[in-house]
Design an enzyme around this catalytic site. Structure first.
Site, PDB file in Angstrom:
ATOM      1  N   CYS A 114       0.801  -1.265   0.131  1.00 16.23           N
ATOM      2  CA  CYS A 114       0.202   0.088   0.022  1.00 16.23           C
ATOM      3  C   CYS A 114       0.808   1.241   0.019  1.00 16.23           C
ATOM      4  CB  CYS A 114      -0.889  -0.019   1.241  1.00 16.23           C
ATOM      5  SG  CYS A 114      -2.032   1.433   1.254  1.00 16.23           S
ATOM      6  N   CYS A 211      -6.434  -2.764   7.197  1.00 19.49           N
ATOM      7  CA  CYS A 211      -7.743  -2.161   7.023  1.00 19.49           C
ATOM      8  C   CYS A 211      -8.816  -2.631   6.205  1.00 19.49           C
ATOM      9  CB  CYS A 211      -7.476  -0.803   6.173  1.00 19.49           C
ATOM     10  SG  CYS A 211      -6.649  -0.952   4.558  1.00 19.49           S
TER      11      CYS A 211
END
Length: 390
Positions: A114, A211
């Site tokens: 990410c 997440c």
């Protein structure tokens, strides 16, 4: 101690800074400090996945509530704020790769992917489009100018908050345009600053989960995207004995002892995962000891070319897990001339898919020198685990 913001710009009013605002206290304080100092601040929040599910969860970064919190902070600071839909990019670059890695028998780190892709590569491009000089984030890592004019990344002042392990894939070009104002601060001081700035997130809990993993159940995500990762197979001892059946390779990682579902007189640990054969291999603890690591996708931030550092057998420090301290190592070249890492004191539980992160020995392991993804681990010449990154 307040951060020195002069390396962001000496004329704040004419210096635009994009702040990556996750909705948490750290990035909110960065935005608040820069706005208070008079910089032209623009807040940007990324929508990375289905907010309908995320908004109902606590403890995950970038969830639906976080977007509202980031917007609330921006409103209070009087700065513009944009929400960018990166959902398709995030799915392709992070979630799909995460599932592929588990299906291949690896133990991936999605936060590295990410940061490497949507948070830095793509967001830096957005910052440039917005006319910003730099992109600032709330990561706990330090950024300082080096004697040769480049920028170096360094471990944070508060050791248990340091995030340099997850930022090893940051390129030299990216480092030039990135700033991390919280690298020299303690978390308690950051929260105190949030209260001083009147930010509504001053007491907001830190994010804990991956997440996009609901409730921390990563297996549900992996099996939905890659059903083969949940197919049962044999648990095999290093001596060749079949000891039982496993529930799918995605449920296991190197060094795991609990949850194997087998009963043996001596403690056994996962020492290798062969996804192609659907085998989980187990052995005694001493079989976890590793002295050499092979890597792929290496990012190098050193002062000389990587192959030159390997030829000189440069001493470094490495971390093979985010929670472990740096340990002495040496850069070498294997029989094929590829970079490899020799662990001078050995390590246990080195898992393919995790990162081996390099630190500069001359700086006492303070400066980040890059790293790579582990694909091979060897003990005293004996091959324990190898795979090709999907």
């Amino acid at each position: 101690m307040l951060p020195d913001l002069t390396d962001i710009g000496t004329d704040p009013a004419s210096t635009r800074v994009v702040v990556a605002m996750s909705g948490g206290v750290d990035s909110s304080v960065v935005a608040g400090l820069l706005a208070r100092a008079g910089f032209d601040v623009v807040g940007v929040t990324l929508q990375l996945y289905d907010q309908g599910e995320a908004a109902r969860r606590k403890g995950a970064c970038c969830a639906g509530q976080d977007i509202y919190d980031a917007r609330d902070v921006a409103d209070r600071l009087g700065i513009p704020h944009y929400v960018l839909d990166y959902e398709s990019r995030f799915r392709e670059e992070v979630i799909e790769r995460f599932a592929d890695s588990y299906a291949a028998g690896f133990t991936p780190i999605p936060c590295v992917d990410c940061n490497r892709t949507v948070k830095f590569r793509d967001l830096l491009a957005t910052a440039e489009d917005l006319g910003a000089s730099v992109l600032a984030t709330g990561h706990y890592v330090a950024s300082r100018a080096l004697p040769d004019g480049r920028r170096g990344l360094f471990r944070a002042a508060e050791e248990n908050r340091d995030q340099s392990y997850f930022l090893y894939a940051t390129t030299q070009a990216q480092a030039t345009k990135l700033r991390f104002p919280l690298g020299g601060m303690r978390k308690s001081d950051v929260r105190a600053l949030a209260a001083e700035l009147g930010l509504p997130v001053a007491d907001k809990p830190d994010s804990q989960d991956i997440c996009f993993v609901p409730g921390g159940d990563y297996a549900e995500v992996v099996e939905r995207l890659r059903p083969e990762a949940g197919e049962a197979g044999d648990i095999v001892h290093l001596d060749g004995r079949v000891l039982g059946r496993h529930r799918g390779v995605m449920h296991y990682t190197i060094g795991q002892r609990k949850g194997l579902g087998i009963s043996t007189p001596e403690p056994l640990y996962v020492v290798a995962i062969d996804a192609a054969r659907r085998e989980v291999r187990v052995g005694p603890r001493e079989a976890l000891a590793v002295r050499s690591i092979g890597l792929t996708d290496i990012n190098w931030l050193g002062d000389v070319p990587l192959l030159d550092a390997c030829a000189a057998e440069q001493d470094i420090y490495v971390k093979v897990r985010s929670t472990r301290p740096p340990t002495p190592a040496r850069l070498l070249r294997d029989a094929d001339g590829a970079p490899t890492v020799e662990l001078l004191a050995g390590e246990e539980g080195v898992a393919p898919g995790q990162a081996c992160v390099f630190y500069d020995a001359a700086s006492g392991a303070a400066r980040l020198l890059g790293g790579g993804t582990i694909v091979r681990a060897e003990r005293a010449g004996r091959h324990l685990a190898a795979a090709q990154v999907a």
